[in-house]
Write an enzyme that holds these catalytic residues in place. Structure first.
Site, PDB file in Angstrom:
ATOM      1  N   MET A  90       0.806  -1.215   0.000  1.00  0.00           N
ATOM      2  CA  MET A  90       0.000   0.000   0.000  1.00  0.00           C
ATOM      3  C   MET A  90       0.843   1.272   0.000  1.00  0.00           C
ATOM      4  O   MET A  90       0.457   2.289   0.574  1.00  0.00           O
ATOM      5  CB  MET A  90      -0.967  -0.021   1.192  1.00  0.00           C
ATOM      6  CG  MET A  90      -1.912  -1.224   1.170  1.00  0.00           C
ATOM      7  SD  MET A  90      -2.822  -1.430  -0.394  1.00  0.00           S
ATOM      8  CE  MET A  90      -4.121  -0.214  -0.127  1.00  0.00           C
ATOM      9  N   LEU A  93       5.639   3.553  -5.067  1.00  0.00           N
ATOM     10  CA  LEU A  93       7.085   3.527  -5.289  1.00  0.00           C
ATOM     11  C   LEU A  93       7.496   4.771  -6.075  1.00  0.00           C
ATOM     12  O   LEU A  93       6.759   5.227  -6.958  1.00  0.00           O
ATOM     13  CB  LEU A  93       7.463   2.270  -6.078  1.00  0.00           C
ATOM     14  CG  LEU A  93       7.140   0.934  -5.397  1.00  0.00           C
ATOM     15  CD1 LEU A  93       7.444  -0.225  -6.348  1.00  0.00           C
ATOM     16  CD2 LEU A  93       7.903   0.777  -4.091  1.00  0.00           C
ATOM     17  N   ASN A 107       1.755  -5.171 -10.419  1.00  0.00           N
ATOM     18  CA  ASN A 107       0.870  -4.816  -9.304  1.00  0.00           C
ATOM     19  C   ASN A 107      -0.505  -5.395  -9.591  1.00  0.00           C
ATOM     20  O   ASN A 107      -0.896  -5.548 -10.756  1.00  0.00           O
ATOM     21  CB  ASN A 107       0.766  -3.292  -9.193  1.00  0.00           C
ATOM     22  CG  ASN A 107      -0.140  -2.854  -8.045  1.00  0.00           C
ATOM     23  OD1 ASN A 107      -0.049  -3.385  -6.931  1.00  0.00           O
ATOM     24  ND2 ASN A 107      -1.033  -1.917  -8.313  1.00  0.00           N
ATOM     25  N   HIS A 109      -4.478  -4.500  -8.753  1.00  0.00           N
ATOM     26  CA  HIS A 109      -5.356  -3.436  -8.239  1.00  0.00           C
ATOM     27  C   HIS A 109      -6.798  -3.940  -8.314  1.00  0.00           C
ATOM     28  O   HIS A 109      -7.191  -4.506  -9.341  1.00  0.00           O
ATOM     29  CB  HIS A 109      -5.174  -2.163  -9.072  1.00  0.00           C
ATOM     30  CG  HIS A 109      -6.031  -1.044  -8.570  1.00  0.00           C
ATOM     31  ND1 HIS A 109      -5.708  -0.333  -7.432  1.00  0.00           N
ATOM     32  CD2 HIS A 109      -7.210  -0.550  -9.000  1.00  0.00           C
ATOM     33  CE1 HIS A 109      -6.667   0.559  -7.203  1.00  0.00           C
ATOM     34  NE2 HIS A 109      -7.590   0.452  -8.137  1.00  0.00           N
ATOM     35  N   ASP A 145      -1.267   3.360 -10.423  1.00  0.00           N
ATOM     36  CA  ASP A 145      -2.230   2.451 -11.066  1.00  0.00           C
ATOM     37  C   ASP A 145      -2.411   2.760 -12.551  1.00  0.00           C
ATOM     38  O   ASP A 145      -3.487   2.565 -13.116  1.00  0.00           O
ATOM     39  CB  ASP A 145      -3.597   2.512 -10.341  1.00  0.00           C
ATOM     40  CG  ASP A 145      -3.490   2.094  -8.879  1.00  0.00           C
ATOM     41  OD1 ASP A 145      -2.630   1.252  -8.572  1.00  0.00           O
ATOM     42  OD2 ASP A 145      -4.257   2.610  -8.061  1.00  0.00           O
ATOM     43  N   THR A 172     -11.721 -13.146  -5.094  1.00  0.00           N
ATOM     44  CA  THR A 172     -11.717 -14.518  -5.635  1.00  0.00           C
ATOM     45  C   THR A 172     -11.139 -14.541  -7.056  1.00  0.00           C
ATOM     46  O   THR A 172     -10.447 -15.497  -7.421  1.00  0.00           O
ATOM     47  CB  THR A 172     -13.130 -15.153  -5.647  1.00  0.00           C
ATOM     48  OG1 THR A 172     -13.974 -14.416  -6.516  1.00  0.00           O
ATOM     49  CG2 THR A 172     -13.729 -15.218  -4.257  1.00  0.00           C
ATOM     50  N   GLU A 174      -9.055 -12.134  -8.234  1.00  0.00           N
ATOM     51  CA  GLU A 174      -7.647 -11.729  -8.117  1.00  0.00           C
ATOM     52  C   GLU A 174      -6.768 -12.970  -8.002  1.00  0.00           C
ATOM     53  O   GLU A 174      -5.667 -13.035  -8.568  1.00  0.00           O
ATOM     54  CB  GLU A 174      -7.437 -10.848  -6.875  1.00  0.00           C
ATOM     55  CG  GLU A 174      -8.075  -9.470  -6.963  1.00  0.00           C
ATOM     56  CD  GLU A 174      -7.725  -8.593  -5.776  1.00  0.00           C
ATOM     57  OE1 GLU A 174      -6.538  -8.565  -5.377  1.00  0.00           O
ATOM     58  OE2 GLU A 174      -8.626  -7.926  -5.244  1.00  0.00           O
TER      59      GLU A 174
HETATM   60  C1  GAR Z   1      -6.147  -6.902  -2.745  1.00  0.00           C
HETATM   61  O1  GAR Z   1      -7.531  -6.752  -2.957  1.00  0.00           O
HETATM   62  C2  GAR Z   1      -5.370  -6.019  -3.694  1.00  0.00           C
HETATM   63  O2  GAR Z   1      -5.946  -5.935  -4.971  1.00  0.00           O
HETATM   64  C3  GAR Z   1      -5.450  -4.704  -2.989  1.00  0.00           C
HETATM   65  O3  GAR Z   1      -5.265  -5.004  -1.628  1.00  0.00           O
HETATM   66  C4  GAR Z   1      -5.756  -6.318  -1.376  1.00  0.00           C
HETATM   67  C5  GAR Z   1      -4.670  -7.111  -0.715  1.00  0.00           C
HETATM   68  O4  GAR Z   1      -5.151  -8.346  -0.284  1.00  0.00           O
HETATM   69  N1  GAR Z   1      -4.453  -3.793  -3.466  1.00  0.00           N
HETATM   70  C6  GAR Z   1      -4.601  -2.491  -3.497  1.00  0.00           C
HETATM   71  O5  GAR Z   1      -5.599  -1.924  -3.100  1.00  0.00           O
HETATM   72  C7  GAR Z   1      -3.427  -1.731  -4.068  1.00  0.00           C
HETATM   73  N2  GAR Z   1      -3.684  -0.331  -4.109  1.00  0.00           N
HETATM   74  P1  GAR Z   1      -4.118  -9.508   0.104  1.00  0.00           P
HETATM   75  O6  GAR Z   1      -3.105  -8.884   1.078  1.00  0.00           O
HETATM   76  O7  GAR Z   1      -4.983 -10.532   0.798  1.00  0.00           O
HETATM   77  O8  GAR Z   1      -3.479 -10.010  -1.144  1.00  0.00           O
END
Ligand code: GAR
Length: 210
Positions: A90, A93, A107, A109, A145, A172, A174
């Site tokens: 979060m 970079l 990444n 998102h 992003d 799910t 992702e």
């Molecule tokens: C995920 O939903 C990812 O897409 C999001 O954080 C979550 C992490 O879950 N990422 C962002 O929002 C990036 N800006 P996880 O730690 O269980 O993988």
């Protein structure tokens, strides 16, 4: 096999999914280390349980963003990654950091970019009246992003969804999209060229995970 370092800040479920895929004999990558900016990230224990070394870089231990990134970059040099997977990391970079690993940072998102970059994506998607939502795995460039997409996957938004409901449904997909994107990049089937994701050989960019 390509060497992958995964960056997390939270529960690390995407990192764990990548690690599970990497355990398959024919998967072209392996996670060699997990880096976190949070000492209490739930994903750290998950990584340790499956024997992946973890490194914690709390931002408050460093006087500046530059010093923080320098420490991370120094350990990255030791790990010699071919690919860096941001998996719920979060922090933005810097351009300098990204330039050091140009074209090698992915990444995930939790929205269908370019819609809803940044934070609080699920609430914003619901408030905008979207009927579909999803996730994007993309190459990281300097804009937040903004890098080119490698894989996207969509889910429906249901009437009455809370942001938490939608986040869980998106998560799910992702878990399928990220391993697919990592495979494509690790096999050299998709790479970044002139800030675009280009397919080499048979891979289809813009492929959906289903
Ligand atoms: C995920 O939903 C990812 O897409 C999001 O954080 C979550 C992490 O879950 N990422 C962002 O929002 C990036 N800006 P996880 O730690 O269980 O993988």
């Amino acid at each position: 096999r390509k060497r992958v370092v995964a960056f997390i800040s939270g529960s690390g479920s995407n990192m764990l999914r990548l690690a599970q895929e990497c355990a398959a004999a024919d998967f072209p990558a392996e996670i060699v280390a997990v880096f976190s900016d949070k000492a209490d990230a739930g994903g750290l224990a998950k990584a340790q349980e499956i024997g992946i070394p973890t490194f914690v870089f709390p931002r408050k231990d460093f006087v500046s963003k530059e010093a923080h990134e320098e420490a991370i970059l120094a350990e990255l040099d030791r790990q010699r990654p071919d690919i860096v997977c941001l998996a719920g990391y979060m922090r933005l970079l810097s351009g300098r950091f990204i330039a050091r690993h140009e074209g090698r940072i992915l990444n995930i998102h939790p929205s269908l970019l370019p819609l809803f970059p940044g934070l609080d994506t699920h609430r914003r998607a619901i408030e905008a009246g979207m009927k579909i939502a999803g996730c994007t795995v993309h190459f990281v460039t300097e804009g937040m992003d903004e890098g080119p997409a490698i894989v996207q996957a969509a889910v429906p938004v249901m009437a009455g969804d809370t942001p938490a409901d939608l986040a869980a449904r998106v998560l799910t997909v992702e878990h399928r999209a990220y391993p697919l994107a990592l495979r494509l990049v690790a096999e050299g089937k998709v790479r970044m060229k002139n800030a675009k994701a280009v397919a080499t050989g048979a891979a289809a960019v813009g492929q959906t995970a289903s």
